[in-house]
Enzyme design. Sequence first.
Site, PDB file in Angstrom:
ATOM      1  N   ASP A  40       1.519  -9.866  -9.806  1.00  0.00           N
ATOM      2  CA  ASP A  40       2.003  -9.463  -8.495  1.00  0.00           C
ATOM      3  C   ASP A  40       1.474 -10.455  -7.465  1.00  0.00           C
ATOM      4  O   ASP A  40       0.491 -11.165  -7.726  1.00  0.00           O
ATOM      5  CB  ASP A  40       1.519  -8.052  -8.129  1.00  0.00           C
ATOM      6  CG  ASP A  40       2.475  -7.312  -7.203  1.00  0.00           C
ATOM      7  OD1 ASP A  40       2.651  -7.776  -6.057  1.00  0.00           O
ATOM      8  OD2 ASP A  40       3.046  -6.290  -7.606  1.00  0.00           O
ATOM      9  N   ASP A  63       3.808 -15.434  -8.155  1.00  0.00           N
ATOM     10  CA  ASP A  63       5.086 -15.434  -7.438  1.00  0.00           C
ATOM     11  C   ASP A  63       6.163 -15.679  -8.478  1.00  0.00           C
ATOM     12  O   ASP A  63       6.234 -16.762  -9.076  1.00  0.00           O
ATOM     13  CB  ASP A  63       5.081 -16.536  -6.382  1.00  0.00           C
ATOM     14  CG  ASP A  63       6.421 -16.711  -5.690  1.00  0.00           C
ATOM     15  OD1 ASP A  63       7.377 -15.957  -6.000  1.00  0.00           O
ATOM     16  OD2 ASP A  63       6.542 -17.620  -4.845  1.00  0.00           O
ATOM     17  N   ASN A  90      10.215  -6.741 -13.473  1.00  0.00           N
ATOM     18  CA  ASN A  90      10.281  -5.631 -12.525  1.00  0.00           C
ATOM     19  C   ASN A  90      10.227  -6.075 -11.070  1.00  0.00           C
ATOM     20  O   ASN A  90      10.772  -5.401 -10.190  1.00  0.00           O
ATOM     21  CB  ASN A  90       9.130  -4.662 -12.800  1.00  0.00           C
ATOM     22  CG  ASN A  90       8.997  -3.617 -11.716  1.00  0.00           C
ATOM     23  OD1 ASN A  90       9.730  -2.635 -11.673  1.00  0.00           O
ATOM     24  ND2 ASN A  90       8.039  -3.805 -10.813  1.00  0.00           N
ATOM     25  N   TYR A 156      20.838  -8.260  -2.008  1.00  0.00           N
ATOM     26  CA  TYR A 156      20.223  -7.440  -3.058  1.00  0.00           C
ATOM     27  C   TYR A 156      21.233  -7.100  -4.144  1.00  0.00           C
ATOM     28  O   TYR A 156      20.973  -7.259  -5.347  1.00  0.00           O
ATOM     29  CB  TYR A 156      19.665  -6.172  -2.424  1.00  0.00           C
ATOM     30  CG  TYR A 156      19.040  -5.192  -3.390  1.00  0.00           C
ATOM     31  CD1 TYR A 156      17.731  -5.365  -3.831  1.00  0.00           C
ATOM     32  CD2 TYR A 156      19.754  -4.089  -3.865  1.00  0.00           C
ATOM     33  CE1 TYR A 156      17.148  -4.471  -4.718  1.00  0.00           C
ATOM     34  CE2 TYR A 156      19.184  -3.190  -4.743  1.00  0.00           C
ATOM     35  CZ  TYR A 156      17.886  -3.386  -5.170  1.00  0.00           C
ATOM     36  OH  TYR A 156      17.312  -2.495  -6.043  1.00  0.00           O
TER      37      TYR A 156
END
Length: 248
Positions: A40, A63, A90, A156
């Site tokens: 993360d 990243d 994820n 998105y």
Amino acid sequence: MSAAGRLDGVVAIVTGAAGGQGESHARGFVAEGARVVVTDIAEDRGRALVSELGDRALFVAHDVASEAGWAEVVDRAEHHFGPVGVLVNNAGVDHIASIENTSLDTFRHIVEVNQTGTFLGIRAVIPSMRRAGGGSIVNISSIGGIHIVVRSRIAYVAAKHAVRGMTKVAAAELADDGIRVNSVHPGFVDTEMFRAASVPPERMASVPLRRPAALEEITRLVVFLASAEASYITGTEHLIDGGLSGGF
């Protein structure tokens, strides 16, 4: 989890795992016997989670849009635990704005994280999964990556549709290596972000089950797809939306 040990001995990478769905998946994998690399950009939260999970977890600041970052994650996973058997792509970001108010830089950023990050992850783990004798890649897309009509999320939705398509290509290409690739498409999920969004009651009323998914409900599906129980499942999308997309 209902069947302990389904991932015994498996080395897994879960991206965007410092909170929300990713954190739930990391916890579920450890509970099932896996050794998990938590990645993360939120370093403090990620390290706190790994401290709680113990020696079966490793945190790597990461990243997902960085090619070099992926090389480091896989290298550290192999050196710390062994060849990678599971990848959960994820990590993702959202942006709510009309098409006219979505800048090119914003569009590119959303695509870089959600789509390019998934591509880089798939590509990065292939040699390691070959060394492991096969594996499972689970790409977290969205109900917005299938067919639902939504406003103000062009970047998105574009990226999540792309994740669905890349999943199918990768599944076909990597089958001979014993690597399965599937996508998961959640609807509403009870996360901090969902609660902060204050979804109108009439919108939730359109969900036949009348509630968002609990985090562990998504995790149970991800664990299943990662496990040998899903040995004949690849190249498919798995909706988990409480019936929202069923047209009830």
